[in-house]
Design a protein around this motif. Structure first.
Motif, short mmCIF file in Angstrom:
data_model
loop_
_atom_site.label_atom_id
_atom_site.label_comp_id
_atom_site.label_asym_id
_atom_site.label_seq_id
_atom_site.Cartn_x
_atom_site.Cartn_y
_atom_site.Cartn_z
N GLU B 52 0.81 -1.21 0.00
CA GLU B 52 0.00 0.00 0.00
C GLU B 52 0.84 1.25 0.00
OE1 GLU B 52 -3.93 0.16 1.41
OE2 GLU B 52 -3.47 -1.34 2.93
N SER B 53 2.10 1.14 0.46
CA SER B 53 2.88 2.36 0.58
C SER B 53 3.98 2.47 -0.47
CB SER B 53 3.44 2.50 1.99
OG SER B 53 4.16 1.35 2.34
N THR B 54 3.90 1.68 -1.52
CA THR B 54 4.81 1.85 -2.65
C THR B 54 3.95 2.05 -3.89
OG1 THR B 54 4.90 -0.56 -2.73
CG2 THR B 54 6.80 0.55 -1.79
N PRO B 55 4.52 2.68 -4.93
CA PRO B 55 3.68 2.92 -6.10
C PRO B 55 3.29 1.63 -6.80
CG PRO B 55 5.93 3.64 -6.51
CD PRO B 55 5.85 3.25 -5.07
N GLY B 56 2.21 1.69 -7.56
CA GLY B 56 1.78 0.54 -8.36
C GLY B 56 0.53 -0.09 -7.82
N PRO B 57 -0.14 -0.92 -8.65
CA PRO B 57 -1.34 -1.60 -8.18
C PRO B 57 -1.01 -2.53 -7.00
CG PRO B 57 -1.05 -1.86 -10.56
CD PRO B 57 0.19 -1.24 -10.03
#
Lengths: 186, 177
Positions: B52-57
């Protein structure tokens, strides 16, 4: 070929900038695909989100495949999907390897509390612009009343029941078919 | 090699059966952890936080993270390709069928029902997100103020979404949200 590569890059950029899941991707996609490049119209964008939600798999991937296919066929669908997931895979591999306790750093936690609020505002913005085009976009009379009723009914069911989104999507699609046949039959 | 093929197969299955976004993969991942021992339940919680805290789906992030735990960088590649393959196949079939029958009245009819419903689903997600980030576990005045500032800004300006994300991340750190 160059179109395929361009698709991969556009979706890689969307992937890098998406924080917080598929729905957070909607405003980014709408900007890239509708506003900036006019690859999709507003109604086509609404179709894409509908298809993305009522098919199995990750919504973001579904939408990327759909938009890529519309733009450049099967190759475009594959290129858009690979573009979208590539940054994630790289970043996660790095994070998993280097920073196991990443999410426990207080500054990171605070930043993400803030980011979640921004995601809320961005999703509201997307809902408002979709609402304008898909419910209030049609001309007056019944053409406007029927979508408004579908919207209200679907919203109530989505909020107050545990029905799966795919069930709602299928039911509203079936209703749309029945209604358009009924009107044509008149 | 067998681990890589299994990773692909397990995540292919998860991609096929999880409807409705990345977080829908959690129950399947829990089941996977119990069966394979590729990661523990505590690691699953870390995975969700990192995803949840890194970019991307989120679903892709979870697959990548689990794949890395099971088999390093090659595991990332196989798990990620596994989870996206069913989506790509299903969507390509649907998109092709739709453009062939584009002119059909029934397809138009189906979409005339789907569009407002899809809009309602997104609105419902918005309402749930607001409830979770502003009102749970208790009313968060800082988050509410930030939200009140962001709403007119997002509706009235054409600024890039990332501007609002960066601004809110900074606000979160500065005001200790």
């Amino acid at each position: 070929m160059s179109e395929t590569i361009r698709l991969a890059f556009v979706f890689a950029r969307v992937g890098v900038m998406t924080f917080g899941g598929g729905y957070a991707m909607l405003p980014l996609l709408s900007r890239e695909l509708v506003e900036k490049r006019a690859w999709l119209t507003e109604p086509e964008f609404a179709d894409m989100t509908a298809v993305g939600q009522c098919t199995p798999g990750i919504i973001g991937v579904n939408m990327a495949t759909y938009a890529g296919y519309k733009r450049a066929g099967v190759r475009g669908g594959v290129a858009a999907t690979l573009g979208l997931v590539f940054p994630s895979a790289v970043i996660i591999a790095l994070v998993a390897a280097l920073l196991r306790g990443f999410a426990d750093v207080p500054a990171v936690r605070h930043a993400f509390t803030g980011i979640r609020v921004a995601v809320c505002a961005l999703v509201v913005k997307t809902a408002v612009s979709l609402l304008k085009s898909s419910v209030f976009g049609s001309s007056g009379g019944l053409r406007r009343v029927v979508p408004a009723v579908v919207f209200a009914a679907a919203l109530a069911l989505a909020l107050f029941t545990n029905l799966h989104p795919a069930v709602l999507a299928l039911a509203s699609g079936a209703f749309g078919i029945a209604y358009s046949r009924l009107r044509a039959g008149k | 090699m067998t681990t890589l093929i299994r990773l692909f197969g397990e995540f292919f299955f998860i991609g096929l059966v999880s409807f409705g976004g990345g977080l829908a993969t959690i129950p399947f991942l829990q089941n996977l952890a119990a069966r394979t021992g590729w990661f523990t339940l505590a690691e699953l919680a870390d995975m969700i936080a990192v995803a949840e805290s890194t970019p991307g789906p989120i679903g892709i992030n979870m697959a990548s993270y689990a794949g890395f735990g099971a088999a390093g960088v090659a595991g990332v590649v196989f798990a990620t390709l596994g989870i996206v393959t069913p989506s790509v196949i299903v969507i390509l079939i649907i998109a092709r069928a739709l453009s062939e029958f584009r002119a059909s009245r029934d397809v138009e009819g189906a979409f005339s029902g789907l569009r407002p419903a899809s809009c309602a689903l997104i609105t419902a997600v918005g309402i749930r997100l607001i409830r979770a980030s502003l009102f749970a576990p208790e009313f968060d005045i800082k988050a509410a103020v930030l939200f009140a500032l962001l709403i007119p800004a997002t509706l009235k300006t054409k600024l890039h979404p990332l501007v609002f994300i960066a601004f809110s991340a900074a606000a979160g750190v500065i005001f200790g949200m």
